[in-house]
Design a protein around this motif. Structure first.
Motif, PDB file in Angstrom:
ATOM      1  N   ARG A  14       0.837  -1.193   0.000  1.00 37.62           N
ATOM      2  CA  ARG A  14       0.000   0.000   0.000  1.00 37.62           C
ATOM      3  C   ARG A  14       0.871   1.242   0.000  1.00 37.62           C
ATOM      4  O   ARG A  14       2.072   1.168   0.226  1.00 37.62           O
ATOM      5  CB  ARG A  14      -0.937  -0.002   1.205  1.00 37.62           C
ATOM      6  N   LYS A  15       0.222   2.372  -0.232  1.00 34.69           N
ATOM      7  CA  LYS A  15       0.921   3.649  -0.150  1.00 34.69           C
ATOM      8  C   LYS A  15       1.387   3.874   1.284  1.00 34.69           C
ATOM      9  O   LYS A  15       0.796   3.360   2.241  1.00 34.69           O
ATOM     10  CB  LYS A  15      -0.007   4.795  -0.558  1.00 34.69           C
ATOM     11  N   TRP A  16       2.440   4.654   1.404  1.00 36.20           N
ATOM     12  CA  TRP A  16       2.949   5.023   2.730  1.00 36.20           C
ATOM     13  C   TRP A  16       1.970   5.968   3.403  1.00 36.20           C
ATOM     14  O   TRP A  16       1.340   6.801   2.745  1.00 36.20           O
ATOM     15  CB  TRP A  16       4.322   5.668   2.593  1.00 36.20           C
ATOM     16  N   GLN A  17       1.862   5.858   4.735  1.00 37.77           N
ATOM     17  CA  GLN A  17       0.919   6.669   5.501  1.00 37.77           C
ATOM     18  C   GLN A  17       1.602   7.273   6.724  1.00 37.77           C
ATOM     19  O   GLN A  17       2.556   6.696   7.263  1.00 37.77           O
ATOM     20  CB  GLN A  17      -0.240   5.801   6.003  1.00 37.77           C
ATOM     21  N   LYS A  18       1.063   8.411   7.131  1.00 35.93           N
ATOM     22  CA  LYS A  18       1.496   8.960   8.417  1.00 35.93           C
ATOM     23  C   LYS A  18       1.118   7.921   9.460  1.00 35.93           C
ATOM     24  O   LYS A  18       0.056   7.322   9.387  1.00 35.93           O
ATOM     25  CB  LYS A  18       0.779  10.284   8.682  1.00 35.93           C
ATOM     26  N   GLY A  19       2.011   7.649  10.369  1.00 36.45           N
ATOM     27  CA  GLY A  19       1.791   6.592  11.349  1.00 36.45           C
ATOM     28  C   GLY A  19       2.644   5.362  11.063  1.00 36.45           C
ATOM     29  O   GLY A  19       2.762   4.475  11.912  1.00 36.45           O
ATOM     30  N   ASP A  20       3.257   5.297   9.864  1.00 37.58           N
ATOM     31  CA  ASP A  20       4.131   4.182   9.508  1.00 37.58           C
ATOM     32  C   ASP A  20       5.538   4.344  10.072  1.00 37.58           C
ATOM     33  O   ASP A  20       6.340   3.414  10.008  1.00 37.58           O
ATOM     34  CB  ASP A  20       4.261   4.058   7.977  1.00 37.58           C
ATOM     35  N   ALA A  50      12.533   8.360   8.532  1.00 41.89           N
ATOM     36  CA  ALA A  50      11.243   7.764   8.178  1.00 41.89           C
ATOM     37  C   ALA A  50      10.254   8.835   7.724  1.00 41.89           C
ATOM     38  O   ALA A  50       9.552   8.654   6.716  1.00 41.89           O
ATOM     39  CB  ALA A  50      10.682   6.977   9.358  1.00 41.89           C
ATOM     40  N   VAL A  51      10.201   9.947   8.432  1.00 34.66           N
ATOM     41  CA  VAL A  51       9.306  11.047   8.058  1.00 34.66           C
ATOM     42  C   VAL A  51       9.660  11.554   6.660  1.00 34.66           C
ATOM     43  O   VAL A  51       8.783  11.738   5.810  1.00 34.66           O
ATOM     44  CB  VAL A  51       9.371  12.196   9.093  1.00 34.66           C
ATOM     45  N   GLN A  52      10.947  11.767   6.417  1.00 31.04           N
ATOM     46  CA  GLN A  52      11.393  12.248   5.106  1.00 31.04           C
ATOM     47  C   GLN A  52      11.066  11.240   4.006  1.00 31.04           C
ATOM     48  O   GLN A  52      10.639  11.622   2.917  1.00 31.04           O
ATOM     49  CB  GLN A  52      12.893  12.546   5.121  1.00 31.04           C
ATOM     50  N   TRP A  53      11.277   9.953   4.270  1.00 30.43           N
ATOM     51  CA  TRP A  53      11.008   8.922   3.266  1.00 30.43           C
ATOM     52  C   TRP A  53       9.527   8.895   2.897  1.00 30.43           C
ATOM     53  O   TRP A  53       9.170   8.860   1.720  1.00 30.43           O
ATOM     54  CB  TRP A  53      11.453   7.539   3.742  1.00 30.43           C
ATOM     55  N   ILE A  54       8.665   8.908   3.886  1.00 28.44           N
ATOM     56  CA  ILE A  54       7.227   8.831   3.627  1.00 28.44           C
ATOM     57  C   ILE A  54       6.772  10.038   2.806  1.00 28.44           C
ATOM     58  O   ILE A  54       5.999   9.904   1.855  1.00 28.44           O
ATOM     59  CB  ILE A  54       6.434   8.690   4.945  1.00 28.44           C
ATOM     60  N   ASN A  58       5.531   9.398  -1.351  1.00 27.00           N
ATOM     61  CA  ASN A  58       4.189   9.721  -1.814  1.00 27.00           C
ATOM     62  C   ASN A  58       4.147  10.896  -2.786  1.00 27.00           C
ATOM     63  O   ASN A  58       3.104  11.182  -3.350  1.00 27.00           O
ATOM     64  CB  ASN A  58       3.273   9.989  -0.615  1.00 27.00           C
ATOM     65  N   ARG A  59       5.261  11.561  -2.993  1.00 29.35           N
ATOM     66  CA  ARG A  59       5.336  12.709  -3.898  1.00 29.35           C
ATOM     67  C   ARG A  59       5.920  12.350  -5.251  1.00 29.35           C
ATOM     68  O   ARG A  59       5.766  13.098  -6.207  1.00 29.35           O
ATOM     69  CB  ARG A  59       6.235  13.793  -3.286  1.00 29.35           C
ATOM     70  N   LYS A  73       1.228  -3.152   9.760  1.00 33.32           N
ATOM     71  CA  LYS A  73       2.517  -2.633  10.241  1.00 33.32           C
ATOM     72  C   LYS A  73       3.548  -2.812   9.134  1.00 33.32           C
ATOM     73  O   LYS A  73       3.617  -3.872   8.505  1.00 33.32           O
ATOM     74  CB  LYS A  73       2.995  -3.382  11.489  1.00 33.32           C
ATOM     75  N   VAL A  74       4.345  -1.787   8.899  1.00 31.67           N
ATOM     76  CA  VAL A  74       5.368  -1.842   7.860  1.00 31.67           C
ATOM     77  C   VAL A  74       6.428  -2.872   8.236  1.00 31.67           C
ATOM     78  O   VAL A  74       6.952  -2.856   9.353  1.00 31.67           O
ATOM     79  CB  VAL A  74       6.023  -0.460   7.669  1.00 31.67           C
TER      80      VAL A  74
END
Length: 174
Positions: A14-20, A50-54, A58-59, A73-74
């Motif tokens: 699935r697409k990456w999500q905030k919370g991953d 992780a924040v930067q990757w997500i 998605n961009r 869970k990733v």
């Protein structure tokens, strides 16, 4: 594409999500995982990484980066990056999986599914993946997913103070 169920153990792409971020860091911050990845893969792998990757995943326009999840869970990542210029009909496949999930048949099924997604979503005829010498498991995954060893590039990689060969695996659909 929202989610794709893989035929093993409730694994979903699935697409990456905030919370991953937490589960991403848990599995990515592992030297055994980073050992056969490019140096651009952070080590240690932090929450900030992780924040930067997500945000990046998605961009991206010419790439498809998905989270490999189990019970939401990733546990890993897989991506396809379309190439440019004279290579515009090719794309590079890259992936990793958390160490505790190795040798369970998960990645072979994930790669097979991603191959289908890549050929459906990009105007490509060739998908390739690089494997560092010594990474026998990744070679087996790719071969089981229908890739063929195209070439071995001698001493193409310099990582952790040593040279390694790089194997190029491809799957072509014309």
């Amino acid at each position: 594409m929202e989610t794709v169920k893989i035929g093993v153990q409730n694994v979903i792409l699935r697409k990456w999500q905030k919370g991953d971020e937490d589960s991403l860091v848990r599995h990515a911050d592992n030297m055994a995982v980073a050992k056969f990845l490019k140096d651009s893969f952070p080590k240690p792998y932090t929450y900030s990484d992780a924040v930067q990757w997500i945000r990046f995943a998605n961009r991206s326009i010419d790439s498809y980066n998905l989270a490999i999840t189990l019970n939401d869970k990733v546990i890993g990542a897989i991506g396809v990056e379309k190439q440019q210029d004279v290579y515009r009909k090719s794309a590079e496949l890259g992936y990793w999986l958390g160490e505790e999930y190795w040798n369970k048949g998960i990645m072979t099924n994930v790669v097979k599914e991603m191959v289908e997604l890549a050929f459906q979503n990009f105007s490509i005829v060739r998908l390739y993946a690089y494997v560092f010498s010594g990474n026998k498991a990744s070679s087996v995954v790719l071969e089981k997913a229908g890739f063929e060893l195209e070439s071995i590039q001698k001493s193409a990689i310099y990582k952790n103070g040593q040279f390694m060969d790089q194997m190029v695996y491809t799957i072509v659909r014309v």
